[in-house]
Design a protein around this motif. Sequence first.
Motif, PDB file in Angstrom:
ATOM      1  N   GLY A 138      -8.768 -31.133  -0.387  1.00 14.51           N
ATOM      2  CA  GLY A 138      -8.169 -29.832  -0.647  1.00 14.51           C
ATOM      3  C   GLY A 138      -9.192 -28.767  -0.330  1.00 14.51           C
ATOM      4  N   GLU A 139      -8.715 -27.561  -0.124  1.00 19.12           N
ATOM      5  CA  GLU A 139      -9.597 -26.436   0.194  1.00 19.12           C
ATOM      6  C   GLU A 139      -9.657 -25.508  -0.997  1.00 19.12           C
ATOM      7  N   PHE A 140     -10.859 -25.221  -1.458  1.00 19.83           N
ATOM      8  CA  PHE A 140     -11.055 -24.387  -2.639  1.00 19.83           C
ATOM      9  C   PHE A 140     -12.157 -23.369  -2.357  1.00 19.83           C
ATOM     10  N   SER A 141     -12.102 -22.256  -3.073  1.00 20.11           N
ATOM     11  CA  SER A 141     -13.184 -21.275  -2.916  1.00 20.11           C
ATOM     12  C   SER A 141     -13.718 -20.874  -4.272  1.00 20.11           C
TER      13      SER A 141
END
Length: 83
Positions: free
Chosen positions: A80-83
């Motif tokens: 998943g892509e998280f910031s």
Amino acid sequence: MPKYMDVHHIDGGVTAADVAGLHEKDLAHQHVHDVKFLKYWVDEAQGKVFCLSEAPSAEAAVAVHREAHGAVADEIYEVGEFS
């Protein structure tokens, strides 16, 4: 669509130019399995290649590599892509 990071371990190292050629083959074949290769990274000295793709399944991403050039990943992870 899920994203997958696959990891290739290449004994003896690898060149970015060699990987670029394999990546082009992936791009030409990815539509067959509804996969979209987004980006890749290369550690030439360690012989590591990391490929990020969007795919309906991990198996679809692996199938593209197998059919396009035969350099199948040693590991694959759904990410998943998280910031």
